[in-house]
Design a protein around this motif. Structure first.
Motif, mmCIF file in Angstrom:
data_model
loop_
_atom_site.group_PDB
_atom_site.id
_atom_site.type_symbol
_atom_site.label_atom_id
_atom_site.label_comp_id
_atom_site.label_asym_id
_atom_site.label_seq_id
_atom_site.Cartn_x
_atom_site.Cartn_y
_atom_site.Cartn_z
ATOM 1 N N SER A 65 0.854 -1.187 0.000
ATOM 2 C CA SER A 65 0.000 0.000 0.000
ATOM 3 C C SER A 65 0.894 1.242 0.000
ATOM 4 O O SER A 65 2.075 1.163 0.369
ATOM 5 C CB SER A 65 -0.899 0.005 1.233
ATOM 6 N N PRO A 66 0.365 2.399 -0.384
ATOM 7 C CA PRO A 66 1.190 3.616 -0.387
ATOM 8 C C PRO A 66 1.828 3.907 0.963
ATOM 9 O O PRO A 66 2.979 4.360 1.032
ATOM 10 C CB PRO A 66 0.193 4.713 -0.778
ATOM 11 N N GLU A 67 1.114 3.613 2.051
ATOM 12 C CA GLU A 67 1.637 3.891 3.385
ATOM 13 C C GLU A 67 2.782 2.959 3.760
ATOM 14 O O GLU A 67 3.746 3.370 4.426
ATOM 15 C CB GLU A 67 0.511 3.773 4.426
ATOM 16 N N CYS A 68 2.687 1.703 3.334
ATOM 17 C CA CYS A 68 3.685 0.703 3.749
ATOM 18 C C CYS A 68 4.838 0.526 2.765
ATOM 19 O O CYS A 68 5.892 -0.010 3.135
ATOM 20 C CB CYS A 68 2.999 -0.657 3.957
ATOM 21 N N SER A 91 -1.262 11.730 -4.645
ATOM 22 C CA SER A 91 -0.457 11.485 -3.444
ATOM 23 C C SER A 91 0.045 10.053 -3.391
ATOM 24 O O SER A 91 1.181 9.795 -2.965
ATOM 25 C CB SER A 91 -1.266 11.803 -2.180
ATOM 26 N N ALA A 92 -0.784 9.097 -3.819
ATOM 27 C CA ALA A 92 -0.358 7.688 -3.826
ATOM 28 C C ALA A 92 0.787 7.488 -4.820
ATOM 29 O O ALA A 92 1.817 6.886 -4.485
ATOM 30 C CB ALA A 92 -1.533 6.795 -4.181
ATOM 31 N N THR A 95 4.007 9.044 -3.549
ATOM 32 C CA THR A 95 4.626 8.240 -2.491
ATOM 33 C C THR A 95 5.397 7.068 -3.074
ATOM 34 O O THR A 95 6.533 6.791 -2.678
ATOM 35 C CB THR A 95 3.553 7.716 -1.517
ATOM 36 N N SER A 99 9.562 6.687 -3.142
ATOM 37 C CA SER A 99 10.106 5.550 -2.385
ATOM 38 C C SER A 99 10.894 4.585 -3.249
ATOM 39 O O SER A 99 11.466 3.628 -2.739
ATOM 40 C CB SER A 99 8.965 4.802 -1.683
#
Length: 352
Positions: A65-68, A91-92, A95, A99
């Motif tokens: 996921s984008p957060e992880c 935003s996704a 990210t 990263s």
């Protein structure tokens, strides 16, 4: 050879991707048949892998996921990761790319979308190789600026090295050769910017997808394209003479405009009579004839695009009407512009 791994908790979507037809042409890749279903299996199998490819489906609540993803990427720093998700927000995507994702695709998509992503992996493999070819590439460039004559010999030397260094892998060899071709074109245009007007740029840049050509086809296309460059350099090298340089350069730079002797005279701040006299004396042809030659050579480039209409070419070059342009073109080439364009299409020389 790169191994391609798939992560998909549902399995079905990855199985569909593995059946895409383009993999049969992607000779630099080998698909791992064991689809990874969870993070434990992923870490166990891919720990320590380098330079391979991971295609991972994300449902928005997993390690991709984008957060992880930023943390996940740390476990596989040297793998090329393509994430496939449903979050199409800016935003996704930001990210993911910050990263270090190689590509981020929104599911569902057509086969061609993944094909393009894989093709870019081939490109990444060949980025640094151009420096290895630099001596031979520069030899071709120097030969072109000397008027040509050795293009075929030097080009064969370049391809001998590419196919030797890349173990005759046809996909990699084509990718690398296209990179080298673009480098040579860019160097030619950098050294003589006016040359860009007389070479059809798509002839020198790679094209999307795995449309493979064999070695001889690639060499023959190189020879055609770079001989064209040699002809143009040799034909217009006379404008390098200091007495007519300003005059000749003005014409080739402003070829896509309506030009007359008075226009050029105003542009270079020289008397029209002087321009006619000095040009005939140095170049050996009348100035008006030179302008016509430049216009027709430029027209030949514009006509290489099969979607370009004859009236558009005439308008671009500043001709008052299409009929006059057609008469002038036929007088110089023995073909009408339409006949010339059809001839190019029949020979397969047109590239979008």
């Amino acid at each position: 050879m790169r191994t391609v791994f798939f992560f998909d908790k549902s399995r079905a979507k990855a199985e569909k991707l593995m059946k895409f037809s383009f993999w049969k042409k992607a000779s630099g890749f080998e698909l791992d048949s064991a689809i990874l279903l969870n993070s434990d299996a992923l870490r166990e199998k891919l720990s320590g892998r380098k330079n391979d490819v991971l295609i991972a489906f994300s449902d928005g609540a997993d390690i991709f996921s984008p957060e992880c993803f930023p943390e996940t990427k740390k476990y596989f720093p040297q793998m090329l990761i393509i994430v496939i998700g449903k979050d199409g927000t800016y935003s996704a995507a930001r990210t993911y790319f910050i990263s270090g994702v190689f590509d981020y695709l929104i599911y569902p998509f057509e086969e061609s979308v993944l094909e393009q992503a894989v093709y870019r992996i081939y490109e990444a493999q060949g980025e640094d190789y151009i420096s290895v070819l630099k001596l031979k590439a520069d030899a071709l460039i120097d030969n072109i600026f000397l008027g040509g004559g050795q293009e075929k010999f030097i080009i064969r030397e370049i391809f001998d090295q590419i196919y030797r260094d890349w173990n005759n892998d046809h996909v990699n060899c084509q990718i690398v050769s296209e990179k080298a071709k673009s480098y040579i074109y860019e160097t030619l245009v950098e050294r003589k910017p006016w040359l860009e007007k007389f070479l059809y740029k798509p002839d020198f840049y790679h094209h999307s997808g795995f449309s493979l050509k064999n070695r001889d086809e690639l060499i023959n296309q190189w020879v055609i394209n770079f001989r064209d460059a040699s002809v143009m350099v040799k034909k217009y090298q006379m404008i390098d003479d200091k007495l007519v340089y300003r005059i000749g350069k003005y014409v080739v730079v402003h070829v896509d405009e309506r030009l007359s002797l008075d226009d050029v005279s105003a542009g270079v701040f020289l008397n029209p009579s002087y321009i006619s006299h000095i040009f005939k004396k140095v170049v050996g042809m009348s100035f008006v004839n030179f302008m016509t030659e430049v216009k027709i050579d430029r027209a030949k480039v514009l006509l290489k695009n099969p979607d370009t209409r004859i009236n558009e070419v005439a308008y671009t070059l500043g001709y008052s009407n299409q009929e006059y342009f057609t008469r002038t073109f036929k007088k110089k080439t023995s073909l009408t512009p339409l006949e010339y364009q059809k001839m190019l299409i029949a020979r397969g020389w047109n590239i979008h």
